[in-house]
Design a protein around this motif. Structure first.
Motif, short mmCIF file in Angstrom:
data_model
loop_
_atom_site.label_atom_id
_atom_site.label_comp_id
_atom_site.label_asym_id
_atom_site.label_seq_id
_atom_site.Cartn_x
_atom_site.Cartn_y
_atom_site.Cartn_z
N THR A 17 -7.00 10.27 4.94
CA THR A 17 -8.16 9.72 4.64
C THR A 17 -8.02 9.09 3.01
O THR A 17 -8.20 7.76 2.91
CB THR A 17 -9.36 10.56 4.49
OG1 THR A 17 -9.56 11.11 5.47
CG2 THR A 17 -10.68 9.59 4.00
N TRP A 18 -7.16 9.73 2.18
CA TRP A 18 -6.86 9.07 0.92
C TRP A 18 -6.07 7.81 0.87
O TRP A 18 -6.21 6.81 0.21
CB TRP A 18 -6.06 10.03 -0.01
CG TRP A 18 -5.55 9.49 -1.50
CD1 TRP A 18 -6.50 9.65 -2.39
CD2 TRP A 18 -4.44 9.40 -1.78
NE1 TRP A 18 -5.74 9.10 -3.34
CE2 TRP A 18 -4.39 9.01 -2.97
CE3 TRP A 18 -3.31 9.20 -0.91
CZ2 TRP A 18 -3.35 8.46 -3.76
CZ3 TRP A 18 -1.91 8.73 -1.74
CH2 TRP A 18 -2.15 8.68 -3.02
N MET A 19 -4.94 8.01 2.13
CA MET A 19 -4.05 6.76 2.14
C MET A 19 -4.84 5.64 2.78
O MET A 19 -4.54 4.45 2.36
CB MET A 19 -2.84 7.33 3.01
CG MET A 19 -2.02 8.14 2.43
SD MET A 19 -0.56 8.25 3.64
CE MET A 19 -1.21 8.99 5.09
N VAL A 20 -5.69 5.63 3.51
CA VAL A 20 -6.43 4.64 4.26
C VAL A 20 -7.58 3.80 2.99
O VAL A 20 -7.50 2.96 2.89
CB VAL A 20 -7.67 5.22 5.53
CG1 VAL A 20 -8.71 4.21 5.67
CG2 VAL A 20 -6.84 5.61 6.69
N ARG A 21 -8.02 4.89 2.10
CA ARG A 21 -8.70 4.13 0.88
C ARG A 21 -7.76 3.48 0.15
O ARG A 21 -8.11 2.43 -0.31
CB ARG A 21 -9.46 5.49 0.26
CG ARG A 21 -10.34 4.82 -0.85
CD ARG A 21 -11.17 6.05 -1.34
NE ARG A 21 -10.50 7.01 -2.06
CZ ARG A 21 -10.48 8.34 -1.56
NH1 ARG A 21 -10.93 8.65 -0.60
NH2 ARG A 21 -9.63 9.34 -2.33
N VAL A 22 -6.50 3.91 -0.12
CA VAL A 22 -5.66 3.24 -0.86
C VAL A 22 -5.29 1.81 -0.37
O VAL A 22 -5.10 0.80 -1.06
CB VAL A 22 -4.37 4.05 -1.17
CG1 VAL A 22 -3.23 3.12 -1.99
CG2 VAL A 22 -4.50 5.16 -2.10
N CYS A 23 -4.70 1.96 0.60
CA CYS A 23 -4.56 0.61 1.59
C CYS A 23 -5.70 -0.43 1.72
O CYS A 23 -5.56 -1.65 1.60
CB CYS A 23 -3.97 0.88 2.89
SG CYS A 23 -2.29 1.78 2.79
N GLY A 54 0.96 -1.16 0.10
CA GLY A 54 -0.04 -0.17 -0.03
C GLY A 54 0.98 1.23 0.06
O GLY A 54 0.62 2.26 -0.63
N MET A 55 2.06 1.29 0.74
CA MET A 55 2.91 2.33 0.62
C MET A 55 3.39 2.70 -0.56
O MET A 55 3.63 3.81 -0.93
CB MET A 55 4.03 2.12 1.67
CG MET A 55 3.61 2.58 3.27
SD MET A 55 3.10 4.07 3.47
CE MET A 55 2.73 4.13 5.19
N LEU A 56 3.97 1.60 -1.28
CA LEU A 56 4.14 1.68 -2.62
C LEU A 56 3.28 2.20 -3.56
O LEU A 56 3.75 3.25 -4.43
CB LEU A 56 4.53 0.17 -3.30
CG LEU A 56 5.27 0.37 -4.69
CD1 LEU A 56 6.56 1.19 -4.54
CD2 LEU A 56 5.64 -1.33 -5.18
N LYS A 57 1.92 1.82 -3.57
CA LYS A 57 0.74 2.35 -4.25
C LYS A 57 0.68 3.83 -3.88
O LYS A 57 0.42 4.72 -4.89
CB LYS A 57 -0.48 1.65 -3.72
CG LYS A 57 -0.44 0.23 -4.83
CD LYS A 57 -1.90 -0.39 -4.51
CE LYS A 57 -1.78 -1.74 -5.22
NZ LYS A 57 -2.22 -1.43 -6.65
N ILE A 58 0.96 4.19 -2.83
CA ILE A 58 0.77 5.77 -2.11
C ILE A 58 1.98 6.51 -3.06
O ILE A 58 1.64 7.58 -3.54
CB ILE A 58 0.89 5.90 -0.67
CG1 ILE A 58 -0.40 5.38 -0.08
CG2 ILE A 58 1.31 7.11 -0.36
CD1 ILE A 58 -0.59 5.15 1.40
N TRP A 59 3.08 6.03 -2.87
CA TRP A 59 4.32 6.46 -3.45
C TRP A 59 3.87 6.66 -5.13
O TRP A 59 4.03 7.74 -5.62
CB TRP A 59 5.66 5.71 -3.22
CG TRP A 59 6.86 6.25 -3.99
CD1 TRP A 59 7.33 5.50 -4.95
CD2 TRP A 59 7.36 7.15 -3.49
NE1 TRP A 59 8.61 6.11 -5.25
CE2 TRP A 59 8.69 7.37 -4.60
CE3 TRP A 59 7.37 8.42 -2.69
CZ2 TRP A 59 9.61 8.32 -4.31
CZ3 TRP A 59 8.42 9.23 -2.58
CH2 TRP A 59 9.35 9.32 -3.54
#
Length: 190
Positions: A80-86, A60-65
């Motif tokens: 909130t966006w990071m939570v949604r991505v993960c 998920g951190m990679l996807k955020i990056w």
């Protein structure tokens, strides 16, 4: 003369996002330190497996990056966006056929989901039922494990086992008849 850069610990979300978009790897490390535990807690609630959740969080951190350019501040907070991505990544991972195959092949006793379910729905009449299922034919036992101990529907069990729903129903019915006979004989042995 270059302008001084604020220490990462003092960055607000806007500055953090700006630095991530500028591909600052230190900003990504700051995100991990600042939000990692909270994101992990959210993912663990979804997947109910600490090790799997940690893997999903790293991905998920990679996807955020990689996807930071798609973050739109006007649509919500960065966290909130990071939570949604993960969460989306966790759900995708759970839906992955490889995960279902690996999860199906784990011993039922090792499944955190089943342990939570079992304590939440404890019924004294179920004492000894697990031992009785060990006397069933393997095909009947796998269906009973999925339906009654794993919480699957008949359709989900059929999909996991790769057999028609009608076959699941037939095996479940035969297993219940066999369990009834086994339970009666165990009762008379006491």
């Amino acid at each position: 003369m270059a302008t001084p850069v604020a220490p990462l610990a003092l960055l607000n979300e806007t500055e953090l996002v700006r630095r991530l978009q500028a591909r600052d790897e230190q900003a990504l490390a700051c995100v991990q330190r600042a939000y990692g535990k909270q994101l992990l807690t959210v993912v663990v609630r979804l997947v109910r497996d600490e090790a799997l959740a940690q893997d999903i969080l790293q991905e998920g951190m990679l996807k955020i990056w990689q996807g930071i350019a798609s973050y739109q501040p006007e649509r919500g907070r960065f966290f909130t966006w990071m939570v949604r991505v993960c969460c989306n990544h966790a759900i995708d991972s759970l839906r992955n056929p490889r995960h279902r195959f690996n999860n199906r092949n784990r011993p039922l006793e090792a499944s955190a989901v089943c342990q939570v379910e079992a304590t939440a729905t404890f019924n004294p009449e179920h004492i000894g039922l697990r031992e009785l299922t060990l006397e069933l034919k393997p095909r009947q036992r796998e269906v009973i494990d999925l339906l009654y101990f794993g919480g699957c529907t008949q359709a989900e069990a059929a999909q996991q086992l790769g057999i028609p729903v009608a076959t699941v129903k037939t095996r479940a019915r035969a297993a219940l008849v066999a369990l009834t006979v086994l339970a009666r004989s165990a009762h008379y042995r006491r």
